[in-house]
Design a protein around this motif. Structure first.
Motif, PDB file in Angstrom:
ATOM      1  N   PHE A   1      14.832 -13.137  41.719  1.00  0.00           N
ATOM      2  CA  PHE A   1      14.020 -12.629  40.606  1.00  0.00           C
ATOM      3  C   PHE A   1      14.491 -13.198  39.263  1.00  0.00           C
ATOM      4  O   PHE A   1      13.675 -13.351  38.348  1.00  0.00           O
ATOM      5  CB  PHE A   1      13.997 -11.094  40.614  1.00  0.00           C
ATOM      6  CG  PHE A   1      13.066 -10.560  41.667  1.00  0.00           C
ATOM      7  CD1 PHE A   1      11.690 -10.566  41.465  1.00  0.00           C
ATOM      8  CD2 PHE A   1      13.551 -10.086  42.879  1.00  0.00           C
ATOM      9  CE1 PHE A   1      10.824 -10.110  42.443  1.00  0.00           C
ATOM     10  CE2 PHE A   1      12.690  -9.629  43.873  1.00  0.00           C
ATOM     11  CZ  PHE A   1      11.321  -9.644  43.656  1.00  0.00           C
ATOM     12  N   SER A   2      15.763 -13.519  39.133  1.00  0.00           N
ATOM     13  CA  SER A   2      16.222 -14.200  37.919  1.00  0.00           C
ATOM     14  C   SER A   2      15.622 -15.599  37.862  1.00  0.00           C
ATOM     15  O   SER A   2      15.228 -16.077  36.792  1.00  0.00           O
ATOM     16  CB  SER A   2      17.749 -14.312  37.900  1.00  0.00           C
ATOM     17  OG  SER A   2      18.313 -13.056  37.759  1.00  0.00           O
ATOM     18  N   ARG A   3      15.560 -16.247  39.015  1.00  0.00           N
ATOM     19  CA  ARG A   3      14.934 -17.558  39.093  1.00  0.00           C
ATOM     20  C   ARG A   3      13.471 -17.482  38.671  1.00  0.00           C
ATOM     21  O   ARG A   3      12.970 -18.387  37.990  1.00  0.00           O
ATOM     22  CB  ARG A   3      15.035 -18.100  40.527  1.00  0.00           C
ATOM     23  CG  ARG A   3      14.420 -19.468  40.713  1.00  0.00           C
ATOM     24  CD  ARG A   3      14.261 -19.847  42.174  1.00  0.00           C
ATOM     25  NE  ARG A   3      13.469 -21.058  42.301  1.00  0.00           N
ATOM     26  CZ  ARG A   3      12.144 -21.090  42.296  1.00  0.00           C
ATOM     27  NH1 ARG A   3      11.435 -19.967  42.183  1.00  0.00           N
ATOM     28  NH2 ARG A   3      11.498 -22.245  42.402  1.00  0.00           N
ATOM     29  N   ALA A   4      12.795 -16.385  39.066  1.00  0.00           N
ATOM     30  CA  ALA A   4      11.377 -16.228  38.729  1.00  0.00           C
ATOM     31  C   ALA A   4      11.164 -16.232  37.212  1.00  0.00           C
ATOM     32  O   ALA A   4      10.099 -16.629  36.732  1.00  0.00           O
ATOM     33  CB  ALA A   4      10.841 -14.933  39.346  1.00  0.00           C
ATOM     34  N   ASN A   5      12.186 -15.785  36.460  1.00  0.00           N
ATOM     35  CA  ASN A   5      12.088 -15.777  34.998  1.00  0.00           C
ATOM     36  C   ASN A   5      12.563 -17.073  34.363  1.00  0.00           C
ATOM     37  O   ASN A   5      12.383 -17.272  33.169  1.00  0.00           O
ATOM     38  CB  ASN A   5      12.915 -14.610  34.428  1.00  0.00           C
ATOM     39  CG  ASN A   5      12.294 -13.273  34.758  1.00  0.00           C
ATOM     40  OD1 ASN A   5      11.074 -13.135  34.762  1.00  0.00           O
ATOM     41  ND2 ASN A   5      13.130 -12.292  35.067  1.00  0.00           N
ATOM     42  N   ASN A   6      13.238 -17.930  35.139  1.00  0.00           N
ATOM     43  CA  ASN A   6      13.783 -19.201  34.606  1.00  0.00           C
ATOM     44  C   ASN A   6      13.595 -20.330  35.617  1.00  0.00           C
ATOM     45  O   ASN A   6      14.539 -21.025  35.969  1.00  0.00           O
ATOM     46  CB  ASN A   6      15.289 -19.072  34.335  1.00  0.00           C
ATOM     47  CG  ASN A   6      15.642 -17.909  33.451  1.00  0.00           C
ATOM     48  OD1 ASN A   6      15.582 -18.005  32.243  1.00  0.00           O
ATOM     49  ND2 ASN A   6      16.026 -16.791  34.058  1.00  0.00           N
ATOM     50  N   VAL A   7      12.378 -20.518  36.099  1.00  0.00           N
ATOM     51  CA  VAL A   7      12.143 -21.476  37.191  1.00  0.00           C
ATOM     52  C   VAL A   7      12.613 -22.887  36.823  1.00  0.00           C
ATOM     53  O   VAL A   7      13.311 -23.534  37.616  1.00  0.00           O
ATOM     54  CB  VAL A   7      10.644 -21.503  37.593  1.00  0.00           C
ATOM     55  CG1 VAL A   7      10.394 -22.563  38.648  1.00  0.00           C
ATOM     56  CG2 VAL A   7      10.225 -20.143  38.122  1.00  0.00           C
TER      57      VAL A   7
ATOM     58  N   PHE B   1       9.294 -15.774  44.913  1.00  0.00           N
ATOM     59  CA  PHE B   1       8.766 -17.137  44.865  1.00  0.00           C
ATOM     60  C   PHE B   1       7.241 -17.116  44.676  1.00  0.00           C
ATOM     61  O   PHE B   1       6.685 -17.992  44.023  1.00  0.00           O
ATOM     62  CB  PHE B   1       9.158 -17.925  46.127  1.00  0.00           C
ATOM     63  CG  PHE B   1      10.487 -18.619  45.993  1.00  0.00           C
ATOM     64  CD1 PHE B   1      11.675 -17.900  46.047  1.00  0.00           C
ATOM     65  CD2 PHE B   1      10.561 -19.993  45.775  1.00  0.00           C
ATOM     66  CE1 PHE B   1      12.913 -18.532  45.905  1.00  0.00           C
ATOM     67  CE2 PHE B   1      11.786 -20.635  45.623  1.00  0.00           C
ATOM     68  CZ  PHE B   1      12.968 -19.908  45.688  1.00  0.00           C
ATOM     69  N   PHE B   2       6.583 -16.091  45.256  1.00  0.00           N
ATOM     70  CA  PHE B   2       5.121 -15.998  45.135  1.00  0.00           C
ATOM     71  C   PHE B   2       4.695 -15.737  43.693  1.00  0.00           C
ATOM     72  O   PHE B   2       3.692 -16.293  43.231  1.00  0.00           O
ATOM     73  CB  PHE B   2       4.586 -14.882  46.052  1.00  0.00           C
ATOM     74  CG  PHE B   2       3.973 -15.429  47.314  1.00  0.00           C
ATOM     75  CD1 PHE B   2       2.642 -15.795  47.373  1.00  0.00           C
ATOM     76  CD2 PHE B   2       4.741 -15.587  48.461  1.00  0.00           C
ATOM     77  CE1 PHE B   2       2.088 -16.314  48.540  1.00  0.00           C
ATOM     78  CE2 PHE B   2       4.207 -16.098  49.631  1.00  0.00           C
ATOM     79  CZ  PHE B   2       2.872 -16.464  49.667  1.00  0.00           C
TER      80      PHE B   2
END
Lengths: 95, 188
Positions: free
Chosen positions: B34-40, A91-92
């Motif tokens: 981490f998948s979310r981090a690439n597709n927020v 999230f960071f």
């Protein structure tokens, strides 16, 4: 005092029931935050903190790990720390 | 009195199994984050299509069932078989609430044409929650077996390892959901 038998202690409200009420309260707070639509890193971290605290309470009081000494005291605490840290990291980097 | 023990309640083999299960779920959670981090944007958009009210009911049901299971363990330690069975049946009913509500969500998604191939968010949402759903189902089978064995008089104040073992598994299922609920339904 035997820490593993919280449900048997002669209190007006058993300590395990107080833990249960705390778990319910933190859950409803998280849900209200979600319902309100507010977002952002700090809000997400607060909700995650509530979840980790709830996991800790379940491990310590419901599973009875509070009264275990040595290596077996830690599995749930360590487990909560691992995904907790990885989720925080993920999230960071998008904040 | 010092009540410290060297080992957790229940069978140690179950605890090894619990740790293995927790490791798998930790990897799942990290993969989701981490998948979310690439597709927020995608994750935040489709997260809003989820029913948080159903998720709340399910979370309350699992926490309540964990509380009931803990009370069942406390009663069998005091040789109170009848009370133990009542708490276990109450816990099972909460587990059933979880399965019914979650099944309703799946039916809703399925009728809307949503499946694992819809997008990355739904791939994670459906696989994560269904994997957990199967654990709830297994937990209910274990709790049912414990209930029957308690009714048959197999557990007492002196021998109740089976009850503690099943309870530990059920609490693990609860802890996993406590992380899954905010991660998938709320955090954005």
């Amino acid at each position: 005092m035997n820490k593993t038998r919280l449900a048997d202690q002669p209190y007006l409200i058993r300590p395990c029931t107080i833990v249960y009420i705390l778990l319910i309260t933190l859950t409803i707070l998280s849900w209200l935050i979600g319902k309100s639509g507010i977002s952002g890193l700090h809000v997400a971290m607060l909700v995650l903190l509530f979840a980790l605290l709830k996991g800790l309470l379940i491990g310590d009081y419901f599973m009875g790990l509070r009264s275990v000494r040595g290596l077996w005291r830690w599995p749930i605490i360590v487990w909560l720390f691992v995904p907790g840290s990885l989720i925080t990291w993920a999230f960071f980097i998008t904040a | 009195m010092n009540a410290s023990k060297e080992y957790p309640p229940g069978d140690l083999a179950m605890w090894i199994f619990i740790l293995a299960e927790l490791l798998v779920f930790a990897l799942f959670f990290a993969a989701y984050a981490f998948s979310r981090a690439n597709n927020v944007e995608l994750f935040n958009t489709f997260q809003q299509t989820l029913d948080t009210d159903s998720a709340l009911i399910n979370t309350l049901a699992l926490i309540t069932s964990s509380y009931f299971v803990m009370r069942a363990v406390a009663d069998i330690r005091q040789n109170r078989q009848v009370e133990c069975i009542r708490w276990l049946l109450a816990a099972l009913s909460m587990g059933a609430v979880f399965l019914i509500v979650k099944s309703g969500e799946y039916v809703h998604h399925y009728s809307a044409g949503i499946n694992l191939r819809t997008n990355t968010f739904y791939m994670f949402y459906l696989s994560l929650t269904f994997f957990h759903f199967m654990h709830v189902l297994l937990g209910m089978v274990i709790l049912s077996a414990i209930t029957v064995k308690t009714w048959l008089g197999d557990y007492s104040a002196t021998e109740h390892t089976g009850v503690e073992t099943g309870a530990s598994y059920w609490h693990m299922v609860d802890i996993v959901w406590l992380i899954l609920f905010p991660l998938v339904y709320i955090m954005k």
